[in-house]
Scaffold this active site. Structure first.
Site, PDB file in Angstrom:
ATOM      1  CB  THR A  24      18.839  14.755-113.977  1.00  0.00           C
ATOM      2  OG1 THR A  24      18.454  13.430-114.315  1.00  0.00           O
ATOM      3  CG2 THR A  24      17.657  15.696-114.134  1.00  0.00           C
ATOM      4  CG  HIS A  68      20.937  22.040-125.040  1.00  0.00           C
ATOM      5  ND1 HIS A  68      21.814  23.050-124.699  1.00  0.00           N
ATOM      6  CD2 HIS A  68      21.490  20.876-124.596  1.00  0.00           C
ATOM      7  CE1 HIS A  68      22.863  22.515-124.064  1.00  0.00           C
ATOM      8  NE2 HIS A  68      22.691  21.193-123.992  1.00  0.00           N
ATOM      9  CE  LYS A  89      19.706  21.918-121.159  1.00  0.00           C
ATOM     10  NZ  LYS A  89      19.717  20.815-120.190  1.00  0.00           N
TER      11      LYS A  89
HETATM   12  P1  NAP Z   1      13.422  13.003-121.496  1.00  0.00           P
HETATM   13  O1  NAP Z   1      13.495  12.442-122.877  1.00  0.00           O
HETATM   14  O2  NAP Z   1      12.268  13.897-121.163  1.00  0.00           O
HETATM   15  O3  NAP Z   1      13.475  11.785-120.478  1.00  0.00           O
HETATM   16  C1  NAP Z   1      13.241  11.882-119.100  1.00  0.00           C
HETATM   17  C2  NAP Z   1      12.402  10.685-118.696  1.00  0.00           C
HETATM   18  O4  NAP Z   1      12.334  10.649-117.290  1.00  0.00           O
HETATM   19  C3  NAP Z   1      10.954  10.765-119.230  1.00  0.00           C
HETATM   20  O5  NAP Z   1      10.537   9.496-119.692  1.00  0.00           O
HETATM   21  C4  NAP Z   1      10.208  11.221-117.995  1.00  0.00           C
HETATM   22  O6  NAP Z   1       8.831  10.844-117.990  1.00  0.00           O
HETATM   23  C5  NAP Z   1      10.956  10.470-116.914  1.00  0.00           C
HETATM   24  N1  NAP Z   1      10.708  10.975-115.586  1.00  0.00           N
HETATM   25  C6  NAP Z   1      10.454  12.248-115.188  1.00  0.00           C
HETATM   26  N2  NAP Z   1      10.292  12.293-113.861  1.00  0.00           N
HETATM   27  C7  NAP Z   1      10.462  11.032-113.402  1.00  0.00           C
HETATM   28  C8  NAP Z   1      10.428  10.428-112.108  1.00  0.00           C
HETATM   29  N3  NAP Z   1      10.169  11.137-110.993  1.00  0.00           N
HETATM   30  N4  NAP Z   1      10.644   9.097-112.005  1.00  0.00           N
HETATM   31  C9  NAP Z   1      10.883   8.363-113.098  1.00  0.00           C
HETATM   32  N5  NAP Z   1      10.920   8.873-114.357  1.00  0.00           N
HETATM   33  C10 NAP Z   1      10.719  10.183-114.490  1.00  0.00           C
HETATM   34  O7  NAP Z   1      14.747  13.848-121.183  1.00  0.00           O
HETATM   35  P2  NAP Z   1      16.231  13.567-121.698  1.00  0.00           P
HETATM   36  O8  NAP Z   1      16.498  14.340-122.928  1.00  0.00           O
HETATM   37  O9  NAP Z   1      16.501  12.106-121.670  1.00  0.00           O
HETATM   38  O10 NAP Z   1      17.075  14.289-120.545  1.00  0.00           O
HETATM   39  C11 NAP Z   1      16.998  13.897-119.187  1.00  0.00           C
HETATM   40  C12 NAP Z   1      17.903  14.789-118.344  1.00  0.00           C
HETATM   41  O11 NAP Z   1      19.268  14.525-118.700  1.00  0.00           O
HETATM   42  C13 NAP Z   1      17.710  16.293-118.536  1.00  0.00           C
HETATM   43  O12 NAP Z   1      17.856  16.949-117.306  1.00  0.00           O
HETATM   44  C14 NAP Z   1      18.837  16.667-119.486  1.00  0.00           C
HETATM   45  O13 NAP Z   1      19.205  18.033-119.372  1.00  0.00           O
HETATM   46  C15 NAP Z   1      19.914  15.749-118.968  1.00  0.00           C
HETATM   47  N6  NAP Z   1      21.024  15.489-119.888  1.00  0.00           N
HETATM   48  C16 NAP Z   1      22.251  15.383-119.315  1.00  0.00           C
HETATM   49  C17 NAP Z   1      23.336  15.056-120.085  1.00  0.00           C
HETATM   50  C18 NAP Z   1      24.679  14.906-119.417  1.00  0.00           C
HETATM   51  O14 NAP Z   1      25.668  14.618-120.109  1.00  0.00           O
HETATM   52  N7  NAP Z   1      24.760  15.059-118.100  1.00  0.00           N
HETATM   53  C19 NAP Z   1      23.198  14.845-121.446  1.00  0.00           C
HETATM   54  C20 NAP Z   1      21.938  14.962-122.014  1.00  0.00           C
HETATM   55  C21 NAP Z   1      20.849  15.259-121.214  1.00  0.00           C
HETATM   56  P3  NAP Z   1       7.741  12.004-118.377  1.00  0.00           P
HETATM   57  O15 NAP Z   1       7.977  12.290-119.831  1.00  0.00           O
HETATM   58  O16 NAP Z   1       6.437  11.354-118.094  1.00  0.00           O
HETATM   59  O17 NAP Z   1       8.039  13.189-117.508  1.00  0.00           O
END
Ligand code: NAP
Length: 263
Positions: free
Chosen positions: A98, A153, A157
């Site tokens: 994250t 992105h 995001k």
């Molecule tokens: P996403 O599709 O919105 O998925 C995040 C999930 O986490 C959603 O289902 C969300 O539910 C849930 N969530 C939020 N708060 C939570 C909590 N307190 N406890 C449990 N679940 C919770 O986002 P994504 O695209 O997968 O990206 C997630 C993160 O990874 C972002 O910060 C992104 O920038 C990062 N990322 C990092 C990389 C890397 O290589 N490091 C690569 C890609 C993405 P709700 O929808 O109900 O909020």
């Protein structure tokens, strides 16, 4: 076997991580935590057969019942610090993808980790190509003193600029013996020149259809150099995530950046 709990399991990255863990012969998916799809079977959410693994919205409860070796967090910038605090309290190793973790957050983590048995691995980008892009940018900045970053992105995001852009600017500043030059130009539209971090202008593009992309444009006398990386599928992050899950137990305390596992 390494027992893995995924936080944010029903999200875009979390689902890909769950499937990758299920497909790996050394990893075992023992729990799925998410604020979404609560009480559904994670197998159904992944579009396959039931796995008898029910999505829970309580990290604390899941840690106690599933006793994972590693928790993997791909949630939201506003949620990740609470999750880190809970895992450190329970002495669980953690891999965090994250983004949006600030320098102040890192200070707090360094303090908390002293009184925990957990190891913590954080990387703003798990794609090997993105790590190489950052390395190449560190080399280029020694020869080209003017540079700007454009990161692109998907439109969902949460944070801008991306963690990768911030990390790239930090590494470029560290590698450059002189401040990185950037032309001053009056903005008739606020934000036209992007945001400035560590002396580098960063421009964030958010559009449907994109996944995760970044280019660094270096300018010199009569020439430019562009270094660009494109993640066109979330699978691009998975070899890095698996490497981190398999190594976090061996790296004491806090490790930041996938480059630390590649050298
Ligand atoms: P996403 O599709 O919105 O998925 C995040 C999930 O986490 C959603 O289902 C969300 O539910 C849930 N969530 C939020 N708060 C939570 C909590 N307190 N406890 C449990 N679940 C919770 O986002 P994504 O695209 O997968 O990206 C997630 C993160 O990874 C972002 O910060 C992104 O920038 C990062 N990322 C990092 C990389 C890397 O290589 N490091 C690569 C890609 C993405 P709700 O929808 O109900 O909020």
């Amino acid at each position: 076997m390494i027992k893995v709990l995924v936080i944010g399991a029903a999200g875009k990255m979390g689902k890909t991580v769950c499937q990758t863990v299920l497909d790996d012969s050394v990893l075992s998916l023992v729990a799925a935590v998410d604020a979404n799809h609560v009480a559904k079977d994670i197998g159904e959410v992944l579009g396959g057969d039931n796995l008898n693994l029910i999505i829970d919205d309580s990290l604390e409860k899941s840690l106690q019942s599933a006793t994972p070796d590693v928790a993997v967090d791909f949630t939201h910038p506003r949620a990740v610090m609470d999750n880190i605090r809970v895992c450190l309290k329970h002495d669980i190793n953690m891999v965090v993808g994250t983004t949006g973790i600030t320098q102040d957050n890192l200070k707090e983590i360094r303090l908390l980790i002293r009184s925990s048995k957990s190891n913590l691995f954080i990387a703003p980008n798990f794609a090997i190509g993105a790590v190489l892009m950052m390395k190449f940018a560190q080399s280029a900045v020694k020869h080209f003193n003017s540079a700007e970053i454009i990161e692109l992105h998907h439109d969902k995001k949460a944070d801008s600029p991306s963690g990768t852009a911030l990390k790239t600017a930090e590494l470029m500043e560290e590698s450059s013996s002189t401040p990185i030059g950037s032309a001053h130009s009056e903005e008739s539209v606020t934000g036209a020149r992007g945001g400035k971090y560590k002396g580098v202008h960063i421009h964030s593009v958010r559009l449907p259809g994109l996944v995760a992309h970044q280019e660094i444009i270096f300018g010199g006398l009569g020439q430019t150099l562009t270094i660009r990386h494109d993640s066109i599928d979330r699978l691009s992050f998975m070899p890095g995530v698996v490497l981190a899950i398999k190594n976090v137990g061996k790296r004491k305390g806090l490790t930041c950046g996938l480059d630390k596992l590649l050298d």
